[in-house]
Enzyme design. Structure first.
Site, PDB file in Angstrom:
ATOM      1  N   LYS A  62     -56.811  -7.580  43.902  1.00  0.00           N
ATOM      2  CA  LYS A  62     -56.356  -6.222  43.954  1.00  0.00           C
ATOM      3  C   LYS A  62     -55.049  -6.215  44.791  1.00  0.00           C
ATOM      4  CE  LYS A  62     -59.322  -2.894  44.972  1.00  0.00           C
ATOM      5  NZ  LYS A  62     -58.347  -2.314  44.142  1.00  0.00           N
TER       6      LYS A  62
ATOM      7  N   GLU B 213     -57.749  -0.460  50.904  1.00  0.00           N
ATOM      8  CA  GLU B 213     -58.852  -0.572  50.120  1.00  0.00           C
ATOM      9  C   GLU B 213     -59.900  -1.594  50.575  1.00  0.00           C
ATOM     10  OE1 GLU B 213     -56.045  -0.213  45.948  1.00  0.00           O
ATOM     11  OE2 GLU B 213     -56.569  -2.116  46.826  1.00  0.00           O
TER      12      GLU B 213
ATOM     13  N   LYS C 120     -58.459  -6.750  32.399  1.00  0.00           N
ATOM     14  CA  LYS C 120     -58.372  -7.254  33.906  1.00  0.00           C
ATOM     15  C   LYS C 120     -59.353  -8.504  33.724  1.00  0.00           C
ATOM     16  CE  LYS C 120     -55.719  -3.841  34.707  1.00  0.00           C
ATOM     17  NZ  LYS C 120     -56.127  -2.794  35.886  1.00  0.00           N
TER      18      LYS C 120
END
Ligand code: 5RP
Length: 222
Positions: free
Chosen positions: A98, A107, A125
Site C-alpha cells: 500500500k 493507513e 491488484k
C-alpha cells in the site's frame, strides 16, 4: 466492466459486509485512494446508522466531511470494529503493498487499531509475488539519501517521489525491482533502517478479508 466499475462493486460489497454489524455508537476506519473514495460515497447513504469515522488521510477526511459524515481523532477512539481500504497489490495470504497515495503510515496505524481489516481491490491488484508495484517507503526528509543507500543494500532500486510531501511532513521513496518472497521479513528489515517512518508492506498485519472485484463478480478471500 471497467476498472472503476470493479472498484465501485467492491465498495458496495464492503458496505453490504459491514451493514448487519452497524451500531449507533460505532466508529469505522476509512482508508485512502480511489477505491476507498467509492466506499466513502456508498457509506454516505447509511450515515445515520453509525456514529462516525476515523480516516487515514486528510483527503479522506475532506471527502467524509463533504458527505456530512463525522470524523474523529484516532486518539479519542479505543475500539475500531472495521477498517476498509484499498491496496496496490495483494498476494494469496492477504499480505499487501500500500502507499500508492502516500498515506501508508496513517493507513498502517488505523489498520493496527482495527479488529477487522477489509481490503477492497479490483483483480488487477492480485499477484503471486509482491513487488511488481514499487514499494513505497515514508522517510524523514533529512534521512532520504541514507535510507536510499540502505534500500539498495537490501536489493531494491529506490526512486524519490518528486514533489510529494506526506500528511506527516515526510517524503516517499518508491522501491523498484524487488521480488518480495518473504513479506514479513522485508517489512521488518526496512522498518529497522533509521529514518524510515514505515514502509508500505502490510504483512505483519495483513488484511483479514479481501473483497476482490472480478469480471465474474466480487470474490471474498479470507
Ligand atoms: C493509498 C493506498 C491506496 O489504498 C492504494 O494506493 C490503492 O489505491 P486505489 O484504490 O486508488 O487503486 O495505499 O496510500
Amino acid at each position: 466492466m471497467s476498472q472503476d466499475e470493479l472498484k465501485q462493486a467492491v465498495a458496495q460489497a464492503a458496505l453490504d459486509y459491514i451493514l448487519p454489524h452497524l451500531e449507533d455508537d460505532m466508529i469505522i476506519g476509512i482508508g485512502t485512494g480511489s477505491t476507498a473514495n467509492f466506499f466513502i460515497d456508498a457509506l454516505a447513504k447509511v450515515k445515520d446508522r453509525f456514529e462516525g469515522t476515523v480516516a487515514s488521510s486528510e483527503a479522506s477526511v475532506e471527502r467524509l466531511k463533504s458527505h456530512g459524515i463525522p470524523v474523529y481523532d484516532l486518539n479519542s477512539i479505543s475500539e475500531l470494529r472495521f477498517y476498509i481500504d484499498g491496496a496496490d497489490e495483494s498476494n494469496d495470504n492477504l499480505h499487501l503493498i500500500k502507499g500508492g497515495g502516500a498515506a501508508l503510515t496513517r493507513e498502517k496505524i488505523v489498520a493496527a487499531v482495527a479488529e477487522e481489516f477489509i481490503c477492497i481491490a479490483d483483480e488487477s491488484k492480485m499477484v503471486d509475488v509482491l513487488g511488481r508495484f514499487p514499494l513505497p517507503v515514508e522517510v524523514v526528509p533529512m534521512a532520504r539519501s541514507y535510507v536510499a543507500r540502505e534500500l539498495v543494500r537490501l536489493g531494491g532500486d529506490p526512486a524519490y517521489r518528486e514533489g510529494v510531501v506526506t500528511d506527516n511532513g515526510n517524503v516517499i521513496l518508491d522501491v523498484w525491482n524487488m521480488s518480495i518472497t518473504d513479506p514479513v521479513a522485508m517489512e521488518t528489515a526496512i522498518n529497522q533502517i533509521t529514518g524510515v517512518v514505515t514502509n508500505g508492506l502490510f504483512a505483519s498485519r495483513p488484511a483479514n478479508v479481501l473483497l476482490l472485484g472480478t469480471k465474474d463478480g466480487v470474490k471474498t478471500i479470507k
